[in-house]
Design a protein around this motif. Structure first.
Motif, PDB file in Angstrom:
ATOM      1  N   SER A 128     -11.530   2.534   0.545  1.00 22.31           N
ATOM      2  CA  SER A 128     -11.630   3.653  -0.401  1.00 22.31           C
ATOM      3  C   SER A 128     -11.784   3.224  -1.862  1.00 22.31           C
ATOM      4  O   SER A 128     -11.867   4.067  -2.747  1.00 22.31           O
TER       5      SER A 128
ATOM      6  N   LEU B 234      -5.010   6.636  -1.007  1.00 23.30           N
ATOM      7  CA  LEU B 234      -5.585   5.292  -1.074  1.00 23.30           C
ATOM      8  C   LEU B 234      -5.526   4.655   0.309  1.00 23.30           C
ATOM      9  O   LEU B 234      -4.485   4.660   0.961  1.00 23.30           O
ATOM     10  N   ASP B 235      -6.669   4.121   0.773  1.00 25.98           N
ATOM     11  CA  ASP B 235      -6.708   3.568   2.118  1.00 25.98           C
ATOM     12  C   ASP B 235      -7.824   2.540   2.233  1.00 25.98           C
ATOM     13  O   ASP B 235      -8.638   2.374   1.318  1.00 25.98           O
ATOM     14  N   THR B 236      -7.891   1.890   3.363  1.00 20.87           N
ATOM     15  CA  THR B 236      -8.923   0.902   3.659  1.00 20.87           C
ATOM     16  C   THR B 236     -10.301   1.460   3.332  1.00 20.87           C
ATOM     17  O   THR B 236     -10.633   2.580   3.742  1.00 20.87           O
TER      18      THR B 236
ATOM     19  N   TYR C 122     -10.765   3.327  -7.991  1.00 22.67           N
ATOM     20  CA  TYR C 122     -10.522   4.262  -6.899  1.00 22.67           C
ATOM     21  C   TYR C 122     -10.601   5.681  -7.456  1.00 22.67           C
ATOM     22  O   TYR C 122     -10.138   5.946  -8.559  1.00 22.67           O
TER      23      TYR C 122
ATOM     24  N   LEU D 256       0.830  -1.204   0.000  1.00 21.86           N
ATOM     25  CA  LEU D 256       0.000   0.000   0.000  1.00 21.86           C
ATOM     26  C   LEU D 256       0.865   1.254   0.000  1.00 21.86           C
ATOM     27  O   LEU D 256       0.627   2.194  -0.769  1.00 21.86           O
TER      28      LEU D 256
ATOM     29  N   LEU E  89      -8.993  -2.836   0.856  1.00 20.51           N
ATOM     30  CA  LEU E  89      -9.261  -1.592   0.125  1.00 20.51           C
ATOM     31  C   LEU E  89     -10.734  -1.471  -0.233  1.00 20.51           C
ATOM     32  O   LEU E  89     -11.297  -0.381  -0.220  1.00 20.51           O
TER      33      LEU E  89
END
Length: 174
Positions: free
Chosen positions: A163, A159-161, A152, A96, A125
């Motif tokens: 998203s 960018l993250d959990t 995304y 990530l 994600l």
């Protein structure tokens, strides 16, 4: 609020089937004959789906490098390829972080890496958002030569959990 220009695609490709040789360092394991065929099939699938990457981030392990080479022979394309050791030993967080740091202005980023990092990252994600069939594919273990396609909206650095949306999951067999 995001614009259409913010839409990004993240492709997570698990390396193809690799040899199991007693005493050979894990980093140096090579693809088997089946692995080469499956990697080429993954490349064909990516090409057929119109999923060409502007940036390919590939683990430094022999099997991931070979997976990308065989995927290209099958039709996959990537404008720029970067090999990064973090994708080998950095786990999900390392993958990530690498995407966040190196994604830049690319609209489509493809990561060639290892499990469990690829499956866990795809799942976290998306957090269940997206295609039910794609999430079932992940739940089945995300076998070698599998590809997760996530959409995304935003800058890669954010960018993250939760998203992204998991749009597709495909296991290539050649």
């Amino acid at each position: 609020m995001t614009s259409a220009g913010d839409d990004k695609v993240l492709l997570l490709l698990r390396h193809a089937k690799a040899e199991q040789v007693l005493g050979k360092p894990d980093h140096e394991r090579e693809l088997t004959g089946r692995g080469r065929r499956d990697a080429a099939a993954a490349g064909r699938w990516l090409h057929e789906q119109g999923l060409g990457a502007e940036l390919v981030l590939c683990s430094t392990a022999t099997r991931t490098r070979q997976t990308w080479e065989w995927a290209v022979s099958g039709g996959a394309c990537g404008e720029t390829v970067q090999y990064d050791s973090t994708l080998y030993g950095g786990g999900t967080h390392g993958v990530l972080q690498t995407v966040r740091e190196l994604g830049g202005d690319a609209q489509v980023v493809l990561v060639v890496g290892h499990n469990p990092s690829m499956a866990v990252l795809a799942s976290s994600l998306a957090e269940g958002d997206g295609s039910v069939l794609a999430h079932e594919c992940l739940a089945e273990g995300f076998p070698t030569a599998s590809v997760a396609v996530l959409r995304y909206a935003g800058a890669w650095e954010h960018l993250d959990t939760g998203s992204a949306r998991l749009e597709r999951c495909h296991t290539a067999r050649g």
